[in-house]
Scaffold this active site. Structure first.
Site, mmCIF file in Angstrom:
data_model
loop_
_atom_site.group_PDB
_atom_site.id
_atom_site.type_symbol
_atom_site.label_atom_id
_atom_site.label_comp_id
_atom_site.label_asym_id
_atom_site.label_seq_id
_atom_site.Cartn_x
_atom_site.Cartn_y
_atom_site.Cartn_z
ATOM 1 N N GLU A 60 -4.467 4.812 5.867
ATOM 2 C CA GLU A 60 -4.297 4.488 4.435
ATOM 3 C C GLU A 60 -4.634 5.684 3.537
ATOM 4 O OE1 GLU A 60 -5.727 0.596 2.832
ATOM 5 O OE2 GLU A 60 -6.464 1.849 1.212
ATOM 6 N N SER B 2 -10.635 0.742 3.410
ATOM 7 C CA SER B 2 -9.930 0.522 4.686
ATOM 8 C C SER B 2 -9.270 1.828 5.122
ATOM 9 C CB SER B 2 -8.852 -0.544 4.521
ATOM 10 O OG SER B 2 -9.451 -1.752 4.128
ATOM 11 N N ARG C 258 0.836 -1.221 0.000
ATOM 12 C CA ARG C 258 0.000 0.000 0.000
ATOM 13 C C ARG C 258 0.865 1.264 0.000
ATOM 14 N NH1 ARG C 258 -3.420 -3.500 0.324
ATOM 15 N NH2 ARG C 258 -2.279 -3.870 -1.548
HETATM 16 C C1 LIG Z 1 -15.568 1.590 -0.883
HETATM 17 C C2 LIG Z 1 -14.068 1.651 -1.107
HETATM 18 C C3 LIG Z 1 -13.335 0.480 -1.223
HETATM 19 C C4 LIG Z 1 -11.934 0.535 -1.443
HETATM 20 N N1 LIG Z 1 -11.230 -0.626 -1.533
HETATM 21 C C5 LIG Z 1 -9.888 -0.605 -1.757
HETATM 22 C C6 LIG Z 1 -9.134 -1.814 -1.872
HETATM 23 O O1 LIG Z 1 -9.670 -2.915 -1.793
HETATM 24 N N2 LIG Z 1 -7.805 -1.729 -2.078
HETATM 25 C C7 LIG Z 1 -7.155 -0.528 -2.200
HETATM 26 O O2 LIG Z 1 -5.938 -0.518 -2.405
HETATM 27 N N3 LIG Z 1 -7.842 0.642 -2.111
HETATM 28 C C8 LIG Z 1 -9.187 0.628 -1.895
HETATM 29 N N4 LIG Z 1 -9.894 1.803 -1.772
HETATM 30 C C9 LIG Z 1 -9.181 3.078 -1.851
HETATM 31 C C10 LIG Z 1 -9.214 3.727 -3.255
HETATM 32 O O3 LIG Z 1 -10.318 3.312 -4.000
HETATM 33 C C11 LIG Z 1 -7.956 3.458 -4.063
HETATM 34 O O4 LIG Z 1 -6.812 3.872 -3.350
HETATM 35 C C12 LIG Z 1 -7.987 4.169 -5.425
HETATM 36 O O5 LIG Z 1 -6.875 3.792 -6.203
HETATM 37 C C13 LIG Z 1 -8.000 5.692 -5.295
HETATM 38 O O6 LIG Z 1 -8.252 6.205 -6.594
HETATM 39 P P1 LIG Z 1 -8.821 7.668 -6.784
HETATM 40 O O7 LIG Z 1 -8.753 7.976 -8.243
HETATM 41 O O8 LIG Z 1 -10.150 7.797 -6.155
HETATM 42 O O9 LIG Z 1 -7.738 8.526 -5.998
HETATM 43 P P2 LIG Z 1 -7.951 9.904 -5.229
HETATM 44 O O10 LIG Z 1 -8.663 9.661 -3.943
HETATM 45 O O11 LIG Z 1 -8.509 10.903 -6.151
HETATM 46 O O12 LIG Z 1 -6.437 10.261 -4.890
HETATM 47 C C14 LIG Z 1 -5.703 9.480 -3.974
HETATM 48 C C15 LIG Z 1 -4.264 10.005 -3.937
HETATM 49 O O13 LIG Z 1 -3.663 9.791 -5.203
HETATM 50 C C16 LIG Z 1 -3.281 11.035 -5.799
HETATM 51 N N5 LIG Z 1 -3.591 10.947 -7.234
HETATM 52 C C17 LIG Z 1 -4.776 10.692 -7.832
HETATM 53 N N6 LIG Z 1 -4.639 10.686 -9.162
HETATM 54 C C18 LIG Z 1 -3.341 10.959 -9.416
HETATM 55 C C19 LIG Z 1 -2.576 11.111 -10.607
HETATM 56 N N7 LIG Z 1 -3.101 10.986 -11.827
HETATM 57 N N8 LIG Z 1 -1.251 11.410 -10.479
HETATM 58 C C20 LIG Z 1 -0.678 11.554 -9.251
HETATM 59 N N9 LIG Z 1 -1.350 11.421 -8.103
HETATM 60 C C21 LIG Z 1 -2.663 11.129 -8.184
HETATM 61 C C22 LIG Z 1 -4.101 12.091 -5.087
HETATM 62 O O14 LIG Z 1 -3.448 13.354 -5.124
HETATM 63 C C23 LIG Z 1 -4.204 11.520 -3.682
HETATM 64 O O15 LIG Z 1 -3.043 11.787 -2.948
HETATM 65 C C24 LIG Z 1 -11.289 1.782 -1.558
HETATM 66 C C25 LIG Z 1 -12.051 2.959 -1.450
HETATM 67 C C26 LIG Z 1 -13.420 2.898 -1.233
HETATM 68 C C27 LIG Z 1 -14.222 4.167 -1.129
#
Ligand SMILES: Cc1cc2nc3c(=O)[nH]c(=O)nc-3n(C[C@H](O)[C@H](O)[C@H](O)COP(=O)(O)OP(=O)(O)OC[C@H]3O[C@@H](n4cnc5c(N)ncnc54)[C@H](O)[C@@H]3O)c2cc1C
Length: 335
Positions: free
Chosen positions: A329, A238, A160
């Site tokens: 996380e 998480s 992670r």
């Molecule tokens: C219901 C639920 C279940 C989930 N289950 C899991 C799971 O099983 N496993 C897991 O690992 N995660 C899980 N997550 C967490 C999350 O979905 C992941 O970490 C996902 O990859 C985040 O993507 P996002 O586009 O929403 O990122 P954001 O929330 O928009 O951004 C997260 C971080 O990444 C950065 N970021 C985003 N896009 C970019 C880019 N293009 N370049 C550089 N930095 C960037 C942002 O600045 C921020 O710091 C879950 C979340 C939810 C709500």
């Protein structure tokens, strides 16, 4: 490129907290993304790069600068290699791989957010993580003011975690390259609960579509699939990672897994639950999910301050009871 000034971070994030955004810049391809980042940097405006907003705790005071929302889309396939735009919805990509007999990310079904965010925390679940299939990450390097391609080694993937996460204001992901197996069968199933659900032994394979269906059903049962009608999914998934400690500091009764180098990975869910924060524990407008003690959820009216205060109580109690430090996380972003 579209600029809006009427948006709150709460509308852009799955925890639905966070105040007003000074400028929301929506970009639809890599060129626009680089241009928007360069413009913010040159003007000295605080910059937040946002995908699906599913892994951040956004500040109640809002964002006094530019929030660049990455909405680029596209999968470029060459045999078993896929080059995917950063803004492409992750689960749509997984569905595409399953429909096209490409194995390697099927256990990552149902995870919200964008493809470009997956290398940031080396997204993982049910025995797979993206570090197993990513072969390159094209980024804009804000320190060098240039585009470059990072190899998996340069990404420094860990549990992670990655170099991108450790340097949050340096790298902006433009696209991600995956190499998958051309097969209708999954990679060996590496998670006991999933193997049981599929009726296979650990290490055996199953049809890709069956794995995807089983993972989504398991996730749904835990409130881990985004659903407007499911208050338990108003979360960031998480909230704490599973702590890795020297094996002699394993906690009696707590499930653990070998983590190499004489270390073990402890179940954060067990620690949270046994510190007195079982499923459905509430504190004001925040609390633990009614179906998964590791997911913190918000109710309408919740604030980031309330959520972080509750998370802090959990960390302090787990530390006091078990001598283990839980790490958050999702990123609590700050200008
Ligand atoms: C219901 C639920 C279940 C989930 N289950 C899991 C799971 O099983 N496993 C897991 O690992 N995660 C899980 N997550 C967490 C999350 O979905 C992941 O970490 C996902 O990859 C985040 O993507 P996002 O586009 O929403 O990122 P954001 O929330 O928009 O951004 C997260 C971080 O990444 C950065 N970021 C985003 N896009 C970019 C880019 N293009 N370049 C550089 N930095 C960037 C942002 O600045 C921020 O710091 C879950 C979340 C939810 C709500």
């Amino acid at each position: 490129m579209q600029v809006r000034r009427d948006v709150r971070l709460a509308e852009l994030t799955t925890l639905r907290v966070g105040g007003p955004v000074e400028r929301l810049v929506e970009v639809t391809d890599a060129e626009e993304l680089v241009a928007a980042v360069r413009e913010a940097d040159e003007a000295g405006r605080p910059l937040l790069v946002l995908g699906g907003g599913s892994n951040i705790v956004a500040p109640d005071d809002g964002w006094p600068g530019d929030v660049v929302a990455v909405r680029s889309r596209g999968i470029d396939r060459d045999g078993s290699q896929l080059v995917v735009a950063a803004g492409h919805d992750w689960d749509e990509l997984v569905a595409y791989t399953v429909a096209h007999d490409l194995a390697g990310v099927e256990a990552l079904s149902g995870i919200p957010g964008s493809t470009g965010a997956t290398p940031v925390q080396n997204v993982g679940a049910y025995g797979q993580e993206v570090a197993q299939t990513i072969t390159a990450v094209r980024v804009y390097d804000r320190a060098e003011k240039s585009e470059r391609t990072l190899s998996p080694q340069e990404c420094g993937f860990a549990y992670r975690d990655s170099r991108l996460k450790r340097n949050p204001s340096r790298f902006v992901v433009l696209d991600v390259t995956f190499v998958l197996d051309e097969s209708p069968l999954s990679r060996p199933v590496g998670y006991a609960e999933l193997a049981r659900t599929l009726g296979v032994e650990l290490g055996e394979s199953a049809p890709l579509a069956d794995v995807r269906e089983a993972v989504i059903a398991l996730r749904r049962g835990k409130g881990m699939v985004l659903d407007a009608d499911d208050p338990d999914s108003r979360s960031a998934g998480s909230f704490f990672t599973n702590p890795i400690v020297p094996s002699e500091r394993a906690v009696a009764g707590c499930p653990s897994w070998p983590a190499g180098d004489g270390q073990v990975k402890l179940s954060a869910a067990w620690l949270v639950q046994h510190a007195g924060f079982g499923r459905g524990t509430r504190q004001g407008n925040v609390g633990t999910s009614s179906r998964h003690s590791l997911a913190l959820t918000t109710a309408p009216g919740a604030t980031a301050a309330e959520l972080l205060d509750f998370a802090g109580r959990i960390v302090a109690t787990v530390q006091g009871e078990f001598g283990v430090t839980l790490e958050r996380e999702p990123t609590a972003v700050r200008p």
